[in-house]
Write an enzyme that holds these catalytic residues in place. Structure first.
Site, PDB file in Angstrom:
ATOM      1  N   LYS A  13      53.719  41.422  16.617  1.00 34.43           N
ATOM      2  CA  LYS A  13      52.614  42.294  16.171  1.00 34.43           C
ATOM      3  C   LYS A  13      52.519  43.546  17.046  1.00 34.43           C
ATOM      4  CE  LYS A  13      49.481  39.021  16.756  1.00 34.43           C
ATOM      5  NZ  LYS A  13      50.320  37.917  17.251  1.00 34.43           N
ATOM      6  N   ARG A  88      41.307  36.452  12.738  1.00 37.08           N
ATOM      7  CA  ARG A  88      42.077  35.216  12.947  1.00 37.08           C
ATOM      8  C   ARG A  88      41.409  34.006  12.337  1.00 37.08           C
ATOM      9  NH1 ARG A  88      45.595  35.290  18.238  1.00 37.08           N
ATOM     10  NH2 ARG A  88      45.273  37.472  18.611  1.00 37.08           N
ATOM     11  N   ARG A 127      58.726  37.209  27.762  1.00 33.47           N
ATOM     12  CA  ARG A 127      57.997  38.486  27.735  1.00 33.47           C
ATOM     13  C   ARG A 127      57.505  38.854  29.143  1.00 33.47           C
ATOM     14  NH1 ARG A 127      53.156  39.267  23.692  1.00 33.47           N
ATOM     15  NH2 ARG A 127      52.445  37.317  24.667  1.00 33.47           N
ATOM     16  N   ARG A 160      52.007  37.284  31.276  1.00 33.64           N
ATOM     17  CA  ARG A 160      50.645  36.933  30.869  1.00 33.64           C
ATOM     18  C   ARG A 160      50.339  35.490  31.230  1.00 33.64           C
ATOM     19  NH1 ARG A 160      49.693  39.065  24.773  1.00 33.64           N
ATOM     20  NH2 ARG A 160      48.763  37.003  24.570  1.00 33.64           N
ATOM     21  N   ARG A 171      48.104  27.826  21.392  1.00 35.33           N
ATOM     22  CA  ARG A 171      47.901  29.030  20.583  1.00 35.33           C
ATOM     23  C   ARG A 171      48.470  28.826  19.173  1.00 35.33           C
ATOM     24  NH1 ARG A 171      50.719  32.891  24.721  1.00 35.33           N
ATOM     25  NH2 ARG A 171      50.411  34.612  23.242  1.00 35.33           N
TER      26      ARG A 171
HETATM   27  P1  AP5 Z   1      55.016  40.954  20.939  1.00 39.96           P
HETATM   28  O1  AP5 Z   1      55.237  42.116  20.046  1.00 39.96           O
HETATM   29  O2  AP5 Z   1      54.352  41.177  22.237  1.00 39.96           O
HETATM   30  O3  AP5 Z   1      54.308  39.763  20.086  1.00 39.96           O
HETATM   31  P2  AP5 Z   1      52.814  39.591  19.580  1.00 39.96           P
HETATM   32  O4  AP5 Z   1      52.871  39.151  18.161  1.00 39.96           O
HETATM   33  O5  AP5 Z   1      52.017  40.809  19.877  1.00 39.96           O
HETATM   34  O6  AP5 Z   1      52.386  38.334  20.447  1.00 39.96           O
HETATM   35  P3  AP5 Z   1      51.072  38.060  21.305  1.00 39.96           P
HETATM   36  O7  AP5 Z   1      51.428  36.977  22.278  1.00 39.96           O
HETATM   37  O8  AP5 Z   1      50.490  39.305  21.843  1.00 39.96           O
HETATM   38  O9  AP5 Z   1      50.144  37.458  20.179  1.00 39.96           O
HETATM   39  P4  AP5 Z   1      48.895  36.561  20.358  1.00 39.96           P
HETATM   40  O10 AP5 Z   1      48.294  36.629  19.005  1.00 39.96           O
HETATM   41  O11 AP5 Z   1      49.191  35.205  20.858  1.00 39.96           O
HETATM   42  O12 AP5 Z   1      48.077  37.248  21.544  1.00 39.96           O
HETATM   43  P5  AP5 Z   1      46.855  38.254  21.578  1.00 39.96           P
HETATM   44  O13 AP5 Z   1      47.058  39.136  22.731  1.00 39.96           O
HETATM   45  O14 AP5 Z   1      46.646  38.863  20.251  1.00 39.96           O
HETATM   46  O15 AP5 Z   1      56.449  40.264  21.181  1.00 39.96           O
HETATM   47  C1  AP5 Z   1      56.585  39.133  22.038  1.00 39.96           C
HETATM   48  C2  AP5 Z   1      57.913  39.217  22.823  1.00 39.96           C
HETATM   49  O16 AP5 Z   1      59.003  39.126  21.912  1.00 39.96           O
HETATM   50  C3  AP5 Z   1      58.103  40.528  23.590  1.00 39.96           C
HETATM   51  O17 AP5 Z   1      58.730  40.261  24.816  1.00 39.96           O
HETATM   52  C4  AP5 Z   1      59.024  41.369  22.681  1.00 39.96           C
HETATM   53  O18 AP5 Z   1      59.831  42.253  23.428  1.00 39.96           O
HETATM   54  C5  AP5 Z   1      59.842  40.274  21.992  1.00 39.96           C
HETATM   55  N1  AP5 Z   1      60.193  40.648  20.607  1.00 39.96           N
HETATM   56  C6  AP5 Z   1      59.425  41.316  19.710  1.00 39.96           C
HETATM   57  N2  AP5 Z   1      60.067  41.449  18.528  1.00 39.96           N
HETATM   58  C7  AP5 Z   1      61.266  40.826  18.681  1.00 39.96           C
HETATM   59  C8  AP5 Z   1      62.379  40.623  17.809  1.00 39.96           C
HETATM   60  N3  AP5 Z   1      62.388  41.073  16.551  1.00 39.96           N
HETATM   61  N4  AP5 Z   1      63.436  39.929  18.292  1.00 39.96           N
HETATM   62  C9  AP5 Z   1      63.443  39.477  19.563  1.00 39.96           C
HETATM   63  N5  AP5 Z   1      62.430  39.648  20.440  1.00 39.96           N
HETATM   64  C10 AP5 Z   1      61.343  40.308  20.004  1.00 39.96           C
HETATM   65  O19 AP5 Z   1      45.640  37.277  21.862  1.00 39.96           O
HETATM   66  C11 AP5 Z   1      45.548  36.609  23.100  1.00 39.96           C
HETATM   67  C12 AP5 Z   1      44.324  35.700  23.132  1.00 39.96           C
HETATM   68  O20 AP5 Z   1      43.127  36.494  22.958  1.00 39.96           O
HETATM   69  C13 AP5 Z   1      44.216  34.638  22.029  1.00 39.96           C
HETATM   70  O21 AP5 Z   1      44.950  33.472  22.343  1.00 39.96           O
HETATM   71  C14 AP5 Z   1      42.705  34.385  22.017  1.00 39.96           C
HETATM   72  O22 AP5 Z   1      42.319  33.612  23.116  1.00 39.96           O
HETATM   73  C15 AP5 Z   1      42.145  35.792  22.206  1.00 39.96           C
HETATM   74  N6  AP5 Z   1      41.951  36.505  20.931  1.00 39.96           N
HETATM   75  C16 AP5 Z   1      42.592  37.642  20.522  1.00 39.96           C
HETATM   76  N7  AP5 Z   1      42.178  37.999  19.289  1.00 39.96           N
HETATM   77  C17 AP5 Z   1      41.258  37.075  18.916  1.00 39.96           C
HETATM   78  C18 AP5 Z   1      40.483  36.885  17.725  1.00 39.96           C
HETATM   79  N8  AP5 Z   1      40.590  37.733  16.683  1.00 39.96           N
HETATM   80  N9  AP5 Z   1      39.638  35.833  17.673  1.00 39.96           N
HETATM   81  C19 AP5 Z   1      39.514  34.979  18.708  1.00 39.96           C
HETATM   82  N10 AP5 Z   1      40.235  35.084  19.865  1.00 39.96           N
HETATM   83  C20 AP5 Z   1      41.095  36.125  19.964  1.00 39.96           C
HETATM   84 MG    MG Z   2      50.329  41.223  21.123  1.00 48.93          MG
END
Ligand code: AP5
Ligand code: MG
Length: 214
Positions: A13, A88, A127, A160, A171
């Site tokens: 994402k 979400r 990551r 992280r 997660r």
């Molecule tokens: P990356 O692009 O960073 O992936 P991402 O989908 O952004 O993953 P996140 O871990 O950020 O998602 P998440 O939903 O768990 O966390 P969030 O911060 O939103 O890519 C990941 C890695 O893969 C990188 O190293 C990249 O280089 C590599 N990569 C990318 N594309 C690739 C490809 N095509 N091939 C190979 N490698 C690739 O949320 C964190 C926490 O916040 C949640 O757990 C929750 O506690 C809270 N939270 C956030 N939003 C909410 C909500 N709406 N409601 C309740 N709690 C929430």
């Molecule tokens: Mg992210």
């Protein structure tokens, strides 16, 4: 162009949001990034969110809805926005519908990044990111020029606190429970596009642009 990104941890994402931001000027609104900022600043919101995020659990709906509401009020979204990691849950999606209506806005497309779970472990545990500028790397898929240091800032890269295999399992479990209801909601509205999220980031970006007709 107003977009929503759905997808499990590590589905790309953030990676794809940066590309859309660069090409179309849409503003990425990542609830994860906004919550991590609040944790760093030690605000009341941050103190409530920190233990939940560390365990890979969801932060309560009213708190994240409040963050989005506040972000919409700040403005600067004329070229569009891209919601990364929100909504979400179904109550979050319904709250978003209300917020958009009140602000005279609408969603153009909901992109769901589909990636098999076995690939997510490798992406998440590899990551690394820069604590100063936020640039995201991967130890093997997108390594920095000098291992362990940011290309832009020269800062030592960090991992992280929720990027361990154990936290990732939590997660993904939360994701599996909540997201089908969110996807159904947007499918009913005719907004959902499923994107095959496997391959190179550029290849996936091409698929996204096709789905957007851009
Ligand atoms: P990356 O692009 O960073 O992936 P991402 O989908 O952004 O993953 P996140 O871990 O950020 O998602 P998440 O939903 O768990 O966390 P969030 O911060 O939103 O890519 C990941 C890695 O893969 C990188 O190293 C990249 O280089 C590599 N990569 C990318 N594309 C690739 C490809 N095509 N091939 C190979 N490698 C690739 O949320 C964190 C926490 O916040 C949640 O757990 C929750 O506690 C809270 N939270 C956030 N939003 C909410 C909500 N709406 N409601 C309740 N709690 C929430
Ligand atoms: Mg992210």
């Amino acid at each position: 162009m107003n977009l929503v990104f759905l997808g499990p941890a590590g589905s790309g994402k953030g990676t794809q949001a940066k590309k859309l931001e660069a090409d179309f000027g849409v503003v990425q609104i990542s609830t994860g990034d906004l919550l991590r900022d609040a944790v760093r600043m030690g605000t009341e919101l941050g103190q409530q969110a920190d233990p939940l995020m560390k365990q890979g659990k969801l932060v309560p709906d009213d708190l994240v809805v409040g963050i989005i509401e506040e972000r919409f009020q700040r403005g600067g979204l004329e070229k569009g926005f891209l919601l990364d990691g929100f909504p979400r849950t179904l109550p979050q999606a319904e709250a978003l519908d209300g917020m958009l209506e009140r602000n005279g806005l609408k969603i153009d497309k909901v992109l769901s990044l589909e990636v098999p779970e076995e690939l997510l472990y490798e992406r998440i545990t590899g990551r690394r990111s820069c604590p100063k500028c936020g640039t995201v790397y991967h130890v093997s898929n997108a390594p920095p020029k000098r291992m362990g240091f940011c290309d832009v800032e020269g800062e030592p890269l960090v991992q992280r606190s929720d990027d361990s295999p154990e936290k990732l399992a939590n997660r993904l479990e939360v994701f599996r429970t909540e997201i089908p209801k969110v996807k159904e909601h947007y499918a009913r509205m005719g907004l959902l596009a499923e994107i095959h999220g496997v391959g190179t980031p550029d290849g996936i970006y091409t698929e996204i642009r096709k789905a957007l007709g851009r």
